[in-house]
Scaffold this motif. Structure first.
Motif, short mmCIF file in Angstrom:
data_model
loop_
_atom_site.label_atom_id
_atom_site.label_comp_id
_atom_site.label_asym_id
_atom_site.label_seq_id
_atom_site.Cartn_x
_atom_site.Cartn_y
_atom_site.Cartn_z
N GLN A 130 31.61 52.90 45.88
CA GLN A 130 31.20 53.42 47.31
C GLN A 130 30.40 54.41 47.48
O GLN A 130 29.26 54.80 47.87
N GLY A 131 30.82 55.81 46.75
CA GLY A 131 30.21 56.88 46.67
C GLY A 131 28.94 56.94 45.79
O GLY A 131 28.00 57.67 46.18
N ALA A 132 29.04 56.22 44.92
CA ALA A 132 27.85 56.08 44.14
C ALA A 132 26.74 55.17 44.48
O ALA A 132 25.48 55.66 44.80
N TYR A 133 26.89 53.94 44.83
CA TYR A 133 26.18 53.00 44.77
C TYR A 133 26.13 52.52 46.48
O TYR A 133 25.04 51.86 47.00
N GLY A 134 27.23 53.00 47.32
CA GLY A 134 26.93 52.57 48.69
C GLY A 134 27.50 51.21 48.78
O GLY A 134 27.72 50.84 50.20
N ILE A 135 27.70 50.14 47.94
CA ILE A 135 28.19 48.89 48.17
C ILE A 135 29.20 48.36 46.89
O ILE A 135 28.69 48.74 45.82
N SER A 136 30.29 47.84 47.37
CA SER A 136 31.22 47.35 46.31
C SER A 136 31.93 46.22 47.04
O SER A 136 31.98 46.23 48.25
N GLY A 137 32.96 45.71 46.22
CA GLY A 137 33.78 44.53 46.91
C GLY A 137 35.20 44.65 46.12
O GLY A 137 35.51 45.21 45.30
N ILE A 138 35.97 44.12 47.05
CA ILE A 138 37.29 43.51 46.60
C ILE A 138 37.50 42.16 46.56
O ILE A 138 37.47 41.52 47.47
N TYR A 139 37.88 41.83 45.49
CA TYR A 139 38.21 40.28 45.15
C TYR A 139 39.78 40.02 45.36
O TYR A 139 40.55 40.56 44.47
N VAL A 140 39.98 39.06 46.34
CA VAL A 140 41.59 38.80 46.46
C VAL A 140 41.84 37.33 45.71
O VAL A 140 41.54 36.40 46.35
N GLU A 141 42.08 37.33 44.50
CA GLU A 141 42.16 35.93 43.83
C GLU A 141 43.67 35.28 43.87
O GLU A 141 44.58 36.21 43.68
N GLU A 142 43.61 33.97 44.24
CA GLU A 142 44.89 33.71 44.33
C GLU A 142 45.11 33.05 42.91
O GLU A 142 44.40 32.35 42.24
#
Length: 572
Positions: A130-142
């Motif tokens: 987030q601090g570097a590229y300003g976009i990222s995600g969290i994958y909630v895998e079942e």
């Protein structure tokens, strides 16, 4: 029909790649100067190739790491105990419902706090991006194969993603391009589902050869809501081998499994903006100044030498090493001056170091370290001044915290709850098949209260999230301060005008203050329990009053009897 569908997918993939291509140059600079990583041909960070030879200052890398750590600690300081799940305002406040949500929270904490789930690690990696590229995600895998920890959390970097927004402004489409060995592809997709060239590599033992796979996650527009198959679920998940355009696997998901957050965003843009982007000019400048100082310092320590051309010095070799001896042949005009001397081409360097300090402070401020960390150890302040300063510092980060909460944290918690509810980890409905199966195994089920079941059947929200983090308290600090000031004013005026306290509902006040200040909600008794306590207190007070009245009446009767006896004695 199938070919047309594949064509549509790859046409959209081409469009999404084109949209991201404009950020390639900026991402390349960020990767090099903030992550010390080279970029590959696709314009994404290459995790295995470092770029240390051209980096002369690590202020940005250090600032981004500190910012990420503090941000995570502000948003998620106590692990999953940073939040609590409770009843909605229109759900009865009974002891049964309160106990049920305490059970729900305990179950969610046990899963999300498990080290095998990897939530804390995922959040740390997510926030760094987030601090570097300003976009990222969290994958909630079942995870189907693990009943103890049914969920795995992973951070998804923008290096793997091409994204698009839905009508609500949230990321709802993710195209992920990745490489995988033939061996892993066989494990994941099965030998029979691979294209012919991959099966040939496997048969020939070339299992380390790689294939490129496109993983598409997007809303399924053409689904039939009446059907229950995986290909009619709301979210489509499609794996395609890029070279042959063969579908390796197609399935469906009931809800979006990846939640992509943006640090900040300009209207009309999809990809986020980061502190590193804002600080890039200063990052490049401090790197250039550091390099110049290094060169200048080297010249001062080992300066360039000037020699006359009419003398023979050491046979043409000058030894400038420590303790070195060079033999001079004194001829010609050497008596007019020194035969050899340094050329002092470097001026003073102090102003350059001062400029570096200024650039460091500016870069740190771009990463919000002036607001996230308290460097003020000299100025004495009153409690009110400190609270006001902290409130102002927090308010400047309120928009970031709100975006993180809306785009990532809340959806992550909600998907976790939905997975656990589907698996029966949060209780069962009384009389259901799950209920009978547990009883047959000798397990006493935890039952979902009827009021909650009815809300689920009607499709209504049956729970409410309450955050207990410093970030949330910062966002709610003004409301909390207003409530406390109102209560203090009412209590302060009550000795003069006791009736003023009639304006304040102290039961609602204590519940609201606990919620805004981040106190665990299990400390607050349910309204039914409070009513029972008060009814018992009133009953006890009534009993004491009756006993006191009986005592007084008995004493009065005894006194009257004594007076009558005295009167009769006097008459006699």
């Amino acid at each position: 029909m199938a070919n047309a569908r594949i064509d549509n997918i790859f046409n959209r993939f081409k469009t999404l790649k084109t949209n991201k291509q404009s950020l390639k140059g900026l991402y390349s600079l960020i990767s090099e100067y903030v992550y010390n990583r080279k970029f590959d041909g696709h314009g994404v960070p290459n995790a295995g190739i470092f770029a240390d030879e051209d980096i002369f200052d690590n202020t940005a890398q250090r600032a981004n790491g500190i910012m990420a750590n503090v941000m995570v600690n502000n948003i998620w300081p106590n692990g999953p105990r940073t939040f609590s799940v409770g009843r909605t305002w229109d759900t009865p406040d009974t002891e049964e419902i309160k106990s049920y949500f305490e059970y729900v929270n305990a179950q969610m904490y046990s899963v999300m706090d498990n080290t095998r789930a990897g939530l804390q690690t995922a959040l740390d990696e997510y926030m760094t991006d987030q601090g570097a590229y300003g976009i990222s995600g969290i994958y909630v895998e079942e995870k189907d194969e693990d009943t103890t920890v049914p969920i795995r959390y992973k951070a998804w970097s923008i290096k793997d993603m091409y994204v698009d927004e839905g009508p609500d402004g949230f990321i709802d489409t993710i195209f992920s391009e990745l490489e995988m060995t033939v061996r892993n592809a066989v494990k994941i997709y099965g030998y029979e589902n691979l294209p012919a060239n991959a099966r040939k590599d496997f048969n020939n033992g070339q299992v380390e050869n790689k294939i490129k796979i496109l993983h598409v996650i997007e809303p399924r527009i053409d689904r039939n809501p009446r059907k229950q198959g995986v290909k009619d679920m709301p979210i489509a998940s499609i794996h395609i081998e890029i070279g042959t355009r063969k579908i390796l696997k197609e399935s469906g998901i009931e809800e979006m499994p990846i939640f992509v957050g943006r640090f900040s965003k300009v209207p009309g843009e999809i990809y986020g903006r980061s502190p590193a982007m804002v600080a890039m000019a200063d990052i490049l400048e401090i790197n250039a100044v550091r390099e110049a100082i290094m060169i200048a310092t080297e010249k001062q320590l080992d300066p360039p030498m000037a020699v006359y051309d009419d003398g023979a010095l050491g046979g043409g070799n000058i030894d400038t090493s420590a303790g070195g001896i060079t033999v001079f042949s004194v001829t010609g005009r050497l008596n007019t001056g020194k035969p050899i001397e340094p050329l002092y081409t470097v001026g003073e360097l102090q102003s350059s170091y001062t400029h570096i300090d200024t650039l460091k402070e500016t870069i740190n401020n771009h990463f919000y370290l002036d607001r996230l960390l308290d460097f003020n150890n000299e100025t004495r302040m009153t409690l009110g001044e400190a609270q006001l300063r902290n409130a102002l510092r927090g308010q400047s980060l309120g928009a970031f915290y709100a975006r993180q909460e809306n785009e990532v944290i809340t959806p992550t918690i909600q998907r976790t709850l939905n997975i656990l509810m589907k698996r029966g980890r949060l209780g069962v409905v009384s009389g259901s098949r799950d209920d009978f199966e547990l009883l047959a195994k000798g397990i006493q089920p935890v039952y979902i209260p009827d009021a909650i079941v009815q809300k689920i059947i009607r499709g209504e929200d049956f729970y409410e999230l309450t955050y207990l983090s410093p970030a949330k308290r910062t966002m709610q600090s003004e409301e909390l301060r207003g409530i406390i000031e109102t209560a203090n004013f009412a209590v302060g005026v009550s000795p003069v005008n006791p009736e003023i306290l009639d304006n304040v509902d102290f039961d609602k006040l204590i519940s609201r203050v606990a919620k805004l200040s981040g106190a665990p909600m299990d400390l607050i008794k349910s309204s039914v329990t409070v009513k029972k306590i008060r009814d018992a207190r009133v009953q006890q007070q009534q009993q004491l009053a009756q006993m006191e009245m009986a005592r007084q009446q008995s004493e009065i009767g005894r006194n009257v009897a004594q007076m009558n006896a005295m009167q009769q004695s006097e008459v006699a």
